[in-house]
Scaffold this active site. Structure first.
Site, PDB file in Angstrom:
ATOM      1  N   ALA A  12       0.803  -1.227   0.000  1.00 29.86           N
ATOM      2  CA  ALA A  12       0.000   0.000   0.000  1.00 29.86           C
ATOM      3  C   ALA A  12       0.834   1.275   0.000  1.00 29.86           C
ATOM      4  O   ALA A  12       0.329   2.349  -0.308  1.00 29.86           O
ATOM      5  CB  ALA A  12      -0.947  -0.012   1.195  1.00 29.86           C
ATOM      6  N   ALA A  13       2.120   1.161   0.347  1.00 29.97           N
ATOM      7  CA  ALA A  13       2.985   2.340   0.304  1.00 29.97           C
ATOM      8  C   ALA A  13       3.726   2.448  -1.031  1.00 29.97           C
ATOM      9  O   ALA A  13       4.537   3.346  -1.223  1.00 29.97           O
ATOM     10  CB  ALA A  13       3.987   2.292   1.459  1.00 29.97           C
ATOM     11  N   GLY A  14       3.433   1.542  -1.971  1.00 33.96           N
ATOM     12  CA  GLY A  14       4.178   1.492  -3.228  1.00 33.96           C
ATOM     13  C   GLY A  14       3.571   2.334  -4.341  1.00 33.96           C
ATOM     14  O   GLY A  14       2.595   3.056  -4.143  1.00 33.96           O
ATOM     15  N   ALA A  17      -0.102   1.242  -5.729  1.00 34.32           N
ATOM     16  CA  ALA A  17      -1.129   1.602  -4.746  1.00 34.32           C
ATOM     17  C   ALA A  17      -1.398   3.102  -4.760  1.00 34.32           C
ATOM     18  O   ALA A  17      -2.544   3.538  -4.613  1.00 34.32           O
ATOM     19  CB  ALA A  17      -0.704   1.142  -3.352  1.00 34.32           C
ATOM     20  N   ASN A 105       9.061 -15.052  -2.562  1.00 35.28           N
ATOM     21  CA  ASN A 105       7.659 -14.785  -2.880  1.00 35.28           C
ATOM     22  C   ASN A 105       6.740 -15.912  -2.444  1.00 35.28           C
ATOM     23  O   ASN A 105       5.613 -15.658  -1.997  1.00 35.28           O
ATOM     24  CB  ASN A 105       7.504 -14.447  -4.366  1.00 35.28           C
ATOM     25  CG  ASN A 105       7.830 -12.990  -4.610  1.00 35.28           C
ATOM     26  OD1 ASN A 105       7.259 -12.111  -3.955  1.00 35.28           O
ATOM     27  ND2 ASN A 105       8.772 -12.727  -5.503  1.00 35.28           N
ATOM     28  N   ASP A 159      -2.057  -6.307 -19.768  1.00 36.52           N
ATOM     29  CA  ASP A 159      -1.631  -6.821 -21.071  1.00 36.52           C
ATOM     30  C   ASP A 159      -2.794  -6.765 -22.065  1.00 36.52           C
ATOM     31  O   ASP A 159      -2.629  -6.397 -23.227  1.00 36.52           O
ATOM     32  CB  ASP A 159      -1.124  -8.259 -20.905  1.00 36.52           C
ATOM     33  CG  ASP A 159      -0.118  -8.365 -19.772  1.00 36.52           C
ATOM     34  OD1 ASP A 159       0.971  -7.808 -19.905  1.00 36.52           O
ATOM     35  OD2 ASP A 159      -0.443  -8.973 -18.735  1.00 36.52           O
ATOM     36  N   HIS A 187       1.820 -13.834 -17.180  1.00 36.45           N
ATOM     37  CA  HIS A 187       2.055 -12.392 -17.310  1.00 36.45           C
ATOM     38  C   HIS A 187       3.562 -12.169 -17.473  1.00 36.45           C
ATOM     39  O   HIS A 187       4.248 -11.758 -16.559  1.00 36.45           O
ATOM     40  CB  HIS A 187       1.523 -11.667 -16.079  1.00 36.45           C
ATOM     41  CG  HIS A 187       1.984 -10.244 -15.992  1.00 36.45           C
ATOM     42  ND1 HIS A 187       1.544  -9.279 -16.861  1.00 36.45           N
ATOM     43  CD2 HIS A 187       2.864  -9.629 -15.176  1.00 36.45           C
ATOM     44  CE1 HIS A 187       2.138  -8.138 -16.581  1.00 36.45           C
ATOM     45  NE2 HIS A 187       2.942  -8.317 -15.552  1.00 36.45           N
TER      46      HIS A 187
HETATM   47  N1  NAD Z   1       0.473  -8.290 -13.056  1.00 39.03           N
HETATM   48  C1  NAD Z   1       0.732  -7.113 -13.603  1.00 39.03           C
HETATM   49  O1  NAD Z   1       0.199  -6.775 -14.661  1.00 39.03           O
HETATM   50  C2  NAD Z   1       1.689  -6.135 -12.983  1.00 39.03           C
HETATM   51  C3  NAD Z   1       1.864  -4.870 -13.563  1.00 39.03           C
HETATM   52  C4  NAD Z   1       2.748  -3.975 -12.968  1.00 39.03           C
HETATM   53  C5  NAD Z   1       3.425  -4.327 -11.817  1.00 39.03           C
HETATM   54  N2  NAD Z   1       3.259  -5.566 -11.287  1.00 39.03           N
HETATM   55  C6  NAD Z   1       3.935  -5.967 -10.038  1.00 39.03           C
HETATM   56  O2  NAD Z   1       3.289  -5.328  -8.951  1.00 39.03           O
HETATM   57  C7  NAD Z   1       4.184  -5.257  -7.841  1.00 39.03           C
HETATM   58  C8  NAD Z   1       4.149  -3.886  -7.200  1.00 39.03           C
HETATM   59  O3  NAD Z   1       4.583  -2.900  -8.089  1.00 39.03           O
HETATM   60  P1  NAD Z   1       4.890  -1.424  -7.576  1.00 39.03           P
HETATM   61  O4  NAD Z   1       5.335  -0.653  -8.772  1.00 39.03           O
HETATM   62  O5  NAD Z   1       3.774  -0.892  -6.767  1.00 39.03           O
HETATM   63  O6  NAD Z   1       6.146  -1.718  -6.634  1.00 39.03           O
HETATM   64  P2  NAD Z   1       6.719  -0.840  -5.409  1.00 39.03           P
HETATM   65  O7  NAD Z   1       8.055  -1.401  -5.132  1.00 39.03           O
HETATM   66  O8  NAD Z   1       6.575   0.613  -5.674  1.00 39.03           O
HETATM   67  O9  NAD Z   1       5.732  -1.190  -4.205  1.00 39.03           O
HETATM   68  C9  NAD Z   1       5.650  -2.451  -3.640  1.00 39.03           C
HETATM   69  C10 NAD Z   1       5.291  -2.301  -2.187  1.00 39.03           C
HETATM   70  O10 NAD Z   1       5.047  -3.607  -1.666  1.00 39.03           O
HETATM   71  C11 NAD Z   1       5.549  -3.639  -0.348  1.00 39.03           C
HETATM   72  N3  NAD Z   1       5.744  -5.022   0.097  1.00 39.03           N
HETATM   73  C12 NAD Z   1       6.796  -5.855  -0.119  1.00 39.03           C
HETATM   74  N4  NAD Z   1       6.600  -7.025   0.510  1.00 39.03           N
HETATM   75  C13 NAD Z   1       5.399  -6.942   1.129  1.00 39.03           C
HETATM   76  C14 NAD Z   1       4.661  -7.831   1.961  1.00 39.03           C
HETATM   77  N5  NAD Z   1       5.132  -9.033   2.269  1.00 39.03           N
HETATM   78  N6  NAD Z   1       3.467  -7.411   2.417  1.00 39.03           N
HETATM   79  C15 NAD Z   1       2.993  -6.193   2.142  1.00 39.03           C
HETATM   80  N7  NAD Z   1       3.664  -5.303   1.375  1.00 39.03           N
HETATM   81  C16 NAD Z   1       4.850  -5.673   0.877  1.00 39.03           C
HETATM   82  C17 NAD Z   1       6.841  -2.833  -0.453  1.00 39.03           C
HETATM   83  O11 NAD Z   1       7.288  -2.405   0.823  1.00 39.03           O
HETATM   84  C18 NAD Z   1       6.390  -1.675  -1.337  1.00 39.03           C
HETATM   85  O12 NAD Z   1       5.857  -0.616  -0.575  1.00 39.03           O
HETATM   86  C19 NAD Z   1       5.537  -5.669  -8.408  1.00 39.03           C
HETATM   87  O13 NAD Z   1       5.732  -7.038  -8.086  1.00 39.03           O
HETATM   88  C20 NAD Z   1       5.361  -5.530  -9.900  1.00 39.03           C
HETATM   89  O14 NAD Z   1       6.228  -6.376 -10.598  1.00 39.03           O
HETATM   90  C21 NAD Z   1       2.401  -6.463 -11.833  1.00 39.03           C
HETATM   91  C1  NAG Z   2       6.047 -15.644 -15.466  1.00 40.19           C
HETATM   92  O1  NAG Z   2       5.796 -14.275 -15.412  1.00 40.19           O
HETATM   93  C2  NAG Z   2       6.314 -13.581 -14.288  1.00 40.19           C
HETATM   94  C3  NAG Z   2       5.824 -12.162 -14.312  1.00 40.19           C
HETATM   95  O2  NAG Z   2       6.375 -11.424 -15.347  1.00 40.19           O
HETATM   96  C4  NAG Z   2       7.797 -13.672 -14.266  1.00 40.19           C
HETATM   97  O3  NAG Z   2       8.317 -13.034 -13.103  1.00 40.19           O
HETATM   98  C5  NAG Z   2       8.180 -15.143 -14.258  1.00 40.19           C
HETATM   99  O4  NAG Z   2       9.588 -15.259 -14.296  1.00 40.19           O
HETATM  100  C6  NAG Z   2       7.556 -15.876 -15.430  1.00 40.19           C
HETATM  101  N1  NAG Z   2       7.824 -17.287 -15.281  1.00 40.19           N
HETATM  102  C7  NAG Z   2       8.851 -17.914 -15.873  1.00 40.19           C
HETATM  103  C8  NAG Z   2       9.042 -19.349 -15.527  1.00 40.19           C
HETATM  104  O5  NAG Z   2       9.571 -17.330 -16.673  1.00 40.19           O
END
Ligand code: NAD
Ligand code: NAG
Ligand code: NAG
Ligand code: NAG
Length: 333
Positions: A12-14, A17, A105, A159, A187
């Site tokens: 939520a601080a990222g 969010a 993770n 996407d 993804h």
């Molecule tokens: N699926 C998608 O389409 C998609 C698209 C964009 C980003 N992402 C992913 O979303 C995630 C967040 O992106 P962002 O730009 O906000 O990153 P960011 O680094 O700005 O923010 C992430 C936040 O998560 C917090 N965090 C880490 N571990 C945690 C935990 N165990 N519990 C609660 N909070 C925790 C961090 O302290 C940070 O505040 C990344 O993993 C990024 O790769 C996914």
């Molecule tokens: C599947 O996608 C995620 C998100 O982009 C990526 O982090 C992950 O490495 C990919 N899985 C593999 C096996 O490449």
């Protein structure tokens, strides 16, 4: 409708969010009349930053936002949830092995899945955004056995929206005139953006995407790689990730779960594969075309799949199987 919807956002601080919370709090996702309690989880070192986000939400003076609870404690964050948007995950750090990143993770999403099991409503809808989103989602679902697996999904809507916009720009129409693109699989850069069933509304009537675009080489080449590589392209340009468009996609995804997809349209989301659709192996979170009604999704069945599509769908499945099989070895640790 429940009196108040209880919604958790983690990370939520990222960055994401910061773009997301305002839209949720002002009613774009759960409805314009639906009061909301926001639970905000981040890790302890980020609590001072989170406090700033809380101050800004208060200062928005929004009518639907009834309570804001910032916390670093899962037993507070996951209590009685109606919706959980899991954005926070372990980011890749300099020199970190892929395997160690996955392990970190798995630990996070096992713990949060267990907390969902213990504290959330059994009807909670869980959206996983933090990467690797598909596998994190699977781990969370496996760790919450009494919540239906159908209630877990991961984000591929960004996407999907990227694919829609690329076609729209090519045809000179608004993105909303392009529908039924499909994102298959992970993804990641092996995802397969498929336009074989996509329709483009041009001059008032629906054309098949290939007829509207009139450039098969582009659709089978640069279009696909542009969508696959879009996240990296944004990072390269902005020096920051695609937080604004990710937040918009999260809102689209959750709003469709809550209110359903428009008649005759489908969207993409990562959902639990039970092995019954399109030859995708079971026990994966895989992105499919889905329609949603009464808060229940269904994979759109019966779409013709040609050899070009088949090989790309299989490649992205193979990647997910490999990642899952490594991830589950960390579950017992
Ligand atoms: N699926 C998608 O389409 C998609 C698209 C964009 C980003 N992402 C992913 O979303 C995630 C967040 O992106 P962002 O730009 O906000 O990153 P960011 O680094 O700005 O923010 C992430 C936040 O998560 C917090 N965090 C880490 N571990 C945690 C935990 N165990 N519990 C609660 N909070 C925790 C961090 O302290 C940070 O505040 C990344 O993993 C990024 O790769 C996914
Ligand atoms: C599947 O996608 C995620 C998100 O982009 C990526 O982090 C992950 O490495 C990919 N899985 C593999 C096996 O490449
Ligand atoms: C196509 O777009 C036109 C406006 O340009 C609209 O009037 C029409 O309803 C649309 N058709 C479909 C099927 O969405
Ligand atoms: C979630 O589970 C409930 C049963 O607890 C079910 O009624 C609902 O349709 C499920 N939601 C989704 C999105 O599948």
């Amino acid at each position: 409708l429940p009196l108040k919807s209880i919604v958790l956002v983690t990370g939520a601080a990222g960055q994401i969010a910061y773009s997301l919370l305002f839209s949720i709090a002002k009613g774009d996702v759960f409805g314009k009349d639906q009061p909301i309690i926001l639970l905000l989880l981040d890790i302890a070192p980020m609590l001072p930053v989170l406090e700033g986000v809380v101050m800004e939400l208060q200062d928005c003076a929004l009518p639907l936002l009834r309570e804001i609870v910032p916390t670093d404690k899962e037993e507070v964050a996951f209590k009685d949830l109606d919706a959980a948007i899991l954005v926070g995950s372990m980011p890749r750090k300099e020199g970190m092995e892929r395997k160690d990143l996955l392990k970190a993770n798995v630990a996070i999403f096992k713990s949060q899945g267990t907390a969902l099991e213990k504290y959330a409503k059994k009807t909670v809808k869980v959206l996983v955004v933090g990467n690797p989103a598909n596998t994190n989602c699977l781990i969370a679902a496996k760790s919450a056995p009494s919540i239906p697996k159908e209630n877990f999904s991961c984000l591929t809507r960004l996407d999907h929206n990227r694919a829609r916009s690329q076609v729209a720009m090519r045809c000179g129409v608004p993105a909303t005139h392009v529908r039924n693109v499909i994102i298959w699989g992970n993804h990641s850069s092996t995802q397969y953006p498929d336009v074989h069933h996509c329709l483009v509304n041009m001059s008032g009537s629906d054309l098949a995407c290939f007829d509207a675009v009139k450039d098969d080489a582009w659709l089978k080449g640069d279009f696909i790689s542009t969508v696959q590589q879009r996240g990296a392209a944004v990072i390269k340009a902005r020096k920051l990730s695609s937080a604004m468009s990710a937040a918009k996609a999260i809102c689209d995804h959750m709003r469709d779960i809550w209110s359903g997809t428009p008649e005759g349209e489908f969207i993409s989301m990562g959902v639990y594969s039970s092995g019954n659709s399109y030859g995708v192996p079971d026990d994966l979170i895989y992105s499919f075309p889905v329609q949603i009604k009464d808060k229940t999704w269904k994979v759109v069945d019966g779409l013709a799949i040609n050899d070009f599509s088949r090989s790309k769908m299989d490649a992205t499945a193979a990647e997910l199987i490999e990642e899952r099989d490594t991830a589950v070895t960390f579950l017992g640790v």
